[in-house]
Scaffold this motif. Structure first.
Motif, PDB file in Angstrom:
ATOM      1  N   ARG A  52       0.832  -1.203   0.000  1.00 53.31           N
ATOM      2  CA  ARG A  52       0.000   0.000   0.000  1.00 53.31           C
ATOM      3  C   ARG A  52       0.874   1.263   0.000  1.00 53.31           C
ATOM      4  NH1 ARG A  52      -3.718  -1.817   3.556  1.00 53.31           N
ATOM      5  NH2 ARG A  52      -5.094  -2.496   1.897  1.00 53.31           N
ATOM      6  N   LEU A 120     -15.123  -3.701   0.604  1.00 50.36           N
ATOM      7  CA  LEU A 120     -15.686  -4.997   0.219  1.00 50.36           C
ATOM      8  C   LEU A 120     -14.663  -6.116   0.196  1.00 50.36           C
ATOM      9  CD1 LEU A 120     -17.941  -3.708  -2.643  1.00 50.36           C
ATOM     10  CD2 LEU A 120     -18.630  -4.360  -0.364  1.00 50.36           C
ATOM     11  N   THR A 121     -13.385  -5.775   0.435  1.00 47.09           N
ATOM     12  CA  THR A 121     -12.382  -6.844   0.406  1.00 47.09           C
ATOM     13  C   THR A 121     -12.282  -7.537   1.766  1.00 47.09           C
ATOM     14  OG1 THR A 121     -10.665  -5.258   0.935  1.00 47.09           O
ATOM     15  CG2 THR A 121     -10.977  -5.787  -1.396  1.00 47.09           C
TER      16      THR A 121
ATOM     17  N   GLU B 273      -9.566 -11.069  -3.036  1.00 47.49           N
ATOM     18  CA  GLU B 273      -8.883 -10.128  -3.934  1.00 47.49           C
ATOM     19  C   GLU B 273      -7.881  -9.299  -3.140  1.00 47.49           C
ATOM     20  OE1 GLU B 273     -11.320  -7.037  -5.405  1.00 47.49           O
ATOM     21  OE2 GLU B 273     -10.173  -6.807  -7.234  1.00 47.49           O
ATOM     22  N   ASN B 274      -6.736  -9.017  -3.741  1.00 50.21           N
ATOM     23  CA  ASN B 274      -5.747  -8.190  -3.060  1.00 50.21           C
ATOM     24  C   ASN B 274      -6.333  -6.776  -2.865  1.00 50.21           C
ATOM     25  OD1 ASN B 274      -3.604  -6.519  -2.415  1.00 50.21           O
ATOM     26  ND2 ASN B 274      -2.154  -7.746  -3.586  1.00 50.21           N
ATOM     27  N   PRO B 275      -6.476  -6.325  -1.598  1.00 45.14           N
ATOM     28  CA  PRO B 275      -7.130  -5.028  -1.369  1.00 45.14           C
ATOM     29  C   PRO B 275      -6.365  -3.854  -1.972  1.00 45.14           C
ATOM     30  CG  PRO B 275      -6.436  -6.027   0.705  1.00 45.14           C
ATOM     31  CD  PRO B 275      -6.158  -7.014  -0.352  1.00 45.14           C
ATOM     32  N   ALA B 278      -7.192  -3.771  -5.602  1.00 47.72           N
ATOM     33  CA  ALA B 278      -8.573  -3.299  -5.763  1.00 47.72           C
ATOM     34  C   ALA B 278      -8.628  -1.782  -5.636  1.00 47.72           C
ATOM     35  CB  ALA B 278      -9.465  -3.947  -4.706  1.00 47.72           C
ATOM     36  N   SER B 362     -14.770  -7.753  -6.359  1.00 45.65           N
ATOM     37  CA  SER B 362     -14.284  -7.935  -4.982  1.00 45.65           C
ATOM     38  C   SER B 362     -15.188  -8.891  -4.220  1.00 45.65           C
ATOM     39  CB  SER B 362     -14.263  -6.601  -4.236  1.00 45.65           C
ATOM     40  OG  SER B 362     -13.453  -5.688  -4.892  1.00 45.65           O
ATOM     41  N   VAL B 363     -16.495  -8.685  -4.371  1.00 45.04           N
ATOM     42  CA  VAL B 363     -17.456  -9.521  -3.642  1.00 45.04           C
ATOM     43  C   VAL B 363     -17.342 -10.973  -4.113  1.00 45.04           C
ATOM     44  CG1 VAL B 363     -19.929  -9.987  -3.389  1.00 45.04           C
ATOM     45  CG2 VAL B 363     -19.078  -7.673  -3.104  1.00 45.04           C
ATOM     46  N   LEU B 366     -14.433 -12.869  -2.821  1.00 43.56           N
ATOM     47  CA  LEU B 366     -14.523 -13.258  -1.405  1.00 43.56           C
ATOM     48  C   LEU B 366     -15.419 -14.476  -1.203  1.00 43.56           C
ATOM     49  CD1 LEU B 366     -14.894 -10.220   0.980  1.00 43.56           C
ATOM     50  CD2 LEU B 366     -13.166 -11.965   1.021  1.00 43.56           C
TER      51      LEU B 366
END
Lengths: 461, 494
Positions: A52, A120-121, B273-275, B278, B362-363, B366
């Motif tokens: 990040r 949502l992750t 998913e890799n945040p 995303a 993303s949803v 998961l």
């Protein structure tokens, strides 16, 4: 000599019992699984944090190296702002504490800052239950095992007839009680410490635990506090055992107390505080701030009308600035009022939760792992500092732009202010945890004294 | 014979300390937690009413203002607090979700800032945690010595010296013990329901009462499963102290460890998913689209129509409709604005669709993790009960996703409303051919912005989500009962 014999007898009778085998297995399985899961989660969080930081730096670089200076200003000040990743606490794998309410990043603009969460992750099922970290395992599992170890310490021996036999010899009662306490406590704590040290070695082998004095001190203090916490339930069960005639009754009373102190009292504290010290809703504060905005907008409009001029010129600019400052101060007052009320409610919730040893343990543990309310407040302070310094930086850039034909100077990523969260030292954390540790010590003394008093008058027939 | 045995068991339990403790715990904890959650619900409702009035006013103001303020500023959306949350907390600690919807950012749920932060450390007690932790512990306390306790006291030997079939003895024990165990629970739940009925603010519909009854039914199934397990362990161990240790171990693992660990184990084994990726994708959307859909066509337009220089408006004489050779007129300016609005509308619409696609990705990514977590946790009866209860009360994953889906639909609807007004304005201005540049939005393009109304999932969705867990709970109760029967048939009563 006598005491040593009694302790030896207790240790042997426990070690050869079924409950010792079960306890050992539970400790090994639960503590190790918990540390395995949280260490993996922590490693993932650290990797994400690094990615990040890099992604945000690249993003900022992409903005400031654009050719179109209007667009740079627009994106830097209003649309994209600057993103800063929120660091992860170094010991959050031992206790997650209040980390789940921390944002993953702070997005700062010229007009303020907003928090970016996982969105949502994040697996929504994580919100349904508690994080099974070390603090949770000690809080729930260890306390229950302490109860199961001691609930029949006195009344069980009475039922078996061995207490009568022991006391028919010239053995003082206080030595018998002390022998039971020390023997039982050692037998419970040794498997716990073995399992915990195993878990810590795993964490160290994964590179998550840095073997420096700071972290080792924190972990040492955490283990000491967990010993104090377990001792409270040990003493409480000893007292109940010395106050009842049958082990079945003792077990029921002990389980009732356990449910009350672990499940009922602490979990009701925050909501009870919410009822007793109501805070205004954030929407109400926003409405009031909007009303202030409207009031000052009217004043500013009036100013333009009464002067009969357009809203330009030095005098009007000064007056407008004064009114704007006044407006911002009044809006800040509303924010402060909201924060103060929330703080009052928070303090009351803390006090209510501390009526249970579980509350004291959790507060002390999150202070020692630096994941508690104090750490959260430092993050909020860092966010506020960043908001201020970023605004100043943007003002400076805008001033430069105004004076240089609307062109920005050459900029680098490093010259922008960054989110600097101050970490508490081990000594500071100890000071935060000290009150709760003292409460645990007092509870230990009180429960043991109560057990001692009951045992002196105990009818062993 | 069976009635006699059941009567004996019930009387024995009714006069015991454990029954008194069960009564105290059920009434005190259920009513206290309900009282606390009712207060919490009242606060949420008060907040909702205050907020609704404010938002209504905001929407009315938007009708009079420039529609771009909807696109850039947005509209706040709130969900009416769910009255079933007084029973079940669900996956979110707050009651009633809120979000800001605009035309340039993905729709995101707000965090409830009014919530006491300590809720993170001490989650509030609700029916799920009460049944899951306290009732299961009581079931163990009621059943741990059902068989071995009687053996220790010698009464089992005495009883079986009469001509009583073993299956009848076990059934009598099970029914008698279960009835006394659930009696205080049912009474406390009924008292709780009566308290809720007296609250004017918590108006539960008939359908919601049915759901509440379904949760109570699931709770009874869950208690039956744990009680059967306790009776089984009691009939395979010779001593009650061994039985309680075994049961507490199983309880610690099945009720506390497995449900809490399962989402984390699923997270470790099935990554979503890799945040960071995303977030990067989302950051890129707007500006990439903007450059492609607005900047490039506008540059081309300016080049083709002779808008030269850095600021195009300097080429326009705003006081004449038609321009002369040197300067362009208002008509050219309006035409340019209309073209720009078309480009921007397209860019915003595309970005909203892209955001939705990214969110759906993303949803979806998961889903395997959530499913794996659910399946691991279903080893524990507590998880089955908790998962079913959260879905039934509309406080689980299903509802959160439904809300988000409807939020996406609303975002598009709201933006379409704003875009339609802008297009209408552009058309009216060109048709009017007037140099009067004032435009009354409310008069010329009447209509209020659409309001957001949340529709909960259909009844069949809930049934689908709950049926499996209810089936597992029933299966567990039956299997443990059968195991107890088999063990008791061979039990050495001496």
């Amino acid at each position: 000599m006598m005491l040593r014999l009694l302790i030896r007898k207790e240790i042997l009778s426990h070690v050869l019992s079924f409950r010792f085998a079960v306890t050992f297995v539970i400790f090994l399985v639960l503590i190790f699984t918990s540390i395995y899961v949280t260490v993996n989660g922590y490693e993932q969080e650290i990797a994400e944090h690094g990615a990040r930081v890099r992604a945000y730096q690249e993003h900022l670089k992409g903005i400031i190296t654009q050719d179109d200076h209007d667009r740079i200003g627009w994106r830097l000040f209003w649309d994209d702002g600057k993103l800063d990743a929120v660091p992860v606490s170094a010991l959050s794998w031992l206790g997650h504490g209040m980390q789940s309410i921390n944002p993953i990043a702070i997005n700062t603009y010229r007009w303020g800052a907003k928090e970016v969460d996982r969105g949502l992750t994040r697996n929504p099922l994580l919100g349904l239950l508690q994080v099974p970290d070390f603090i949770y395992v000690v809080n729930v599992v260890l306390s229950l095992l302490a109860v199961l170890f001691m609930f029949d310490a006195v009344c069980g021996e009475k039922e078996a007839g061995t207490l009568r036999l022991t006391l028919s010899n010239p053995v003082p009662r206080h030595l018998v009680l002390l022998g039971k306490w020390i023997g039982g406590y050692l037998v419970l704590m040794i498997p716990f410490l073995i399992a915990t040290i195993g878990g810590l070695v795993y964490a160290w082998s994964q590179g998550v635990l840095a073997a420096n004095s700071e972290q080792l001190t924190r972990i040492g203090l955490l283990l000491l506090t967990s010993c104090l916490y377990i001792a409270v339930f040990f003493n409480l069960s000893l007292f109940v055992s010395a106050a009842t005639d049958r082990s079945a009754t003792s077990l029921l009373v002990c389980l009732f107390l356990w449910v009350t102190f672990i499940i009922a009292v602490p979990n009701m504290a925050p909501v009870t505080a919410q009822i007793l010290r109501e805070t205004p809703s954030l929407h109400l504060i926003e409405s009031n701030k909007e009303a202030v905005d409207r009031e000052y907008q009217l004043k500013i409009d009036q100013l333009t009308q009464t002067t009969g001029e357009l809203a330009y010129g030095k005098k009007i600019e000064q007056e407008r600035e004064r009114l704007e400052k006044e407006r911002d101060a009044r809006k800040r007052q509303w924010d402060r009022y909201f924060e103060d009320r929330k703080h009052d409610q928070f303090s009351l919730a803390k006090t209510l939760a501390r009526t249970s040893p579980s509350g004291c343990w959790i507060f002390a543990a999150v202070a020692l792992t630096d994941t508690g309310p104090a750490a959260h407040e430092r993050l909020v302070a860092a966010r506020n500092r960043l908001e201020q310094t970023y605004k100043e930086k943007c003002d400076k850039l805008e001033e430069h732009r105004r004076q240089n034909d609307w062109k920005f100077p050459e900029m680098t990523v490093e010259e922008f202010p960054a989110l600097m969260v101050q970490n508490a030292s081990a000594a500071q954390s100890l000071m935060d945890a000290l009150n709760d540790m003292l409460i645990l010590i007092i509870l230990n003394v009180v429960c043991f004294m109560a057990a001692f008093m009951r045992f002196l008058r105990y009818d062993v027939r | 014979m069976l009635t006699e045995l059941i009567r004996k068991e019930i009387l024995e339990h009714l006069m015991s300390l454990r029954f008194a403790i069960a009564c105290v715990l059920c009434f005190v904890v259920i009513l206290c937690s309900l009282f606390v959650r009712l207060q919490d619900y009242d606060a949420a409702m008060k907040d909702y009413h205050e907020n609704s009035a404010r938002l209504k006013k905001q929407l009315a103001d938007l009708e009079k203002g420039h529609p771009w303020s909807i696109i850039w500023g947005g509209v706040e959306v709130i969900q009416r607090p769910n009255p079933l949350k007084v029973f079940v907390r669900g996956v979110d600690p707050g009651n009633g979700m809120a979000a800001r919807v605009n035309g340039f950012q993905p729709a995101r749920l707000h965090r409830n800032e009014s919530l006491n932060r300590l809720v993170q450390l001490f989650p509030a007690m609700d029916m799920v945690s009460f049944v899951g932790v306290i009732m299961s512990l009581l079931a163990i306390v009621f059943g741990y010595d059902a068989v071995c306790g009687e053996k220790e006291r010698g009464t089992l030997r005495l009883m079986l010296s009469y001509s009583v079939p073993r299956d009848t003895v076990l059934l009598g024990k099970w029914i008698g013990g279960y009835v006394t165990l659930v009696l205080p629970f049912i009474l406390a739940i009924l008292a709780g329901a009566a308290v809720v009925m007296t609250q004017a603010d918590v108006a539960l519909t008939v359908e919601q009462w049915h759901r509440f009854a379904a949760i109570a039914g699931l709770a009874l199934l869950f208690i039956a499963a744990v009680y059967s397990m306790a009776v089984w362990v009691s009939s395979v161990t010779p001593r009650s102290s061994t039985s309680i240790m075994v049961l507490v171990t199983i309880w610690l693992i099945a009720i506390l460890a497995v449900p809490n660990l399962s989402p984390y184990l699923a997270q470790a084994w099935r990554e979503g998913e890799n945040p960071v990726e995303a977030q990067k994708a989302q950051l890129a959307v707007l500006w990439d689209l903007w450059q492609r859909e607005v900047d490039a066509p506008m540059k081309e337009y300016d080049r083709q129509h002779g808008f030269v220089g850095e600021h195009w408006w300097e080429n326009v004489d705003w006081n004449v409709w038609e321009g002369d050779g040197e300067k362009k007129g208002l008509k050219d300016g309006y035409e340019r604005s209309a073209f720009e609005d078309q480009c921007e509308t397209r860019a915003h619409r595309l970005s909203i669709e892209m955001f939705r696609k990214l969110d759906e990705k993303s949803v979806r990514s998961l889903d395997p993790q959530i499913e794996l977590g659910r399946w691991i946790s279903r080893v524990s009866p507590f998880s089955c009960f908790a998962l079913a209860a959260t879905e039934l009360t509309d406080t689980g994953v299903l509802q959160k996703r439904q809300f988000l889906n409807q939020l996406h639909d609303y975002q598009l609807k709201l933006c379409d409303f704003a875009f339609a007004r802008v297009a209408k304005r552009d058309q009216v201005r060109l048709e009017r051919q007037s140099t009067d540049r004032n435009f009354d939005w409310a008069k010329e393009t009447p209509g209020a912005p659409p309001a957001f109304v949340y529709t909960p999932p259909a009844g069949s969705e809930y049934a689908k989500a709950v049926l499996l867990d209810a089936g597992i709970l029933t299966g567990m109760a039956l299997v443990f009962l059968m195991l107890s029967y088999v063990s008791f048939l061979r039990y050495d009563v001496r």
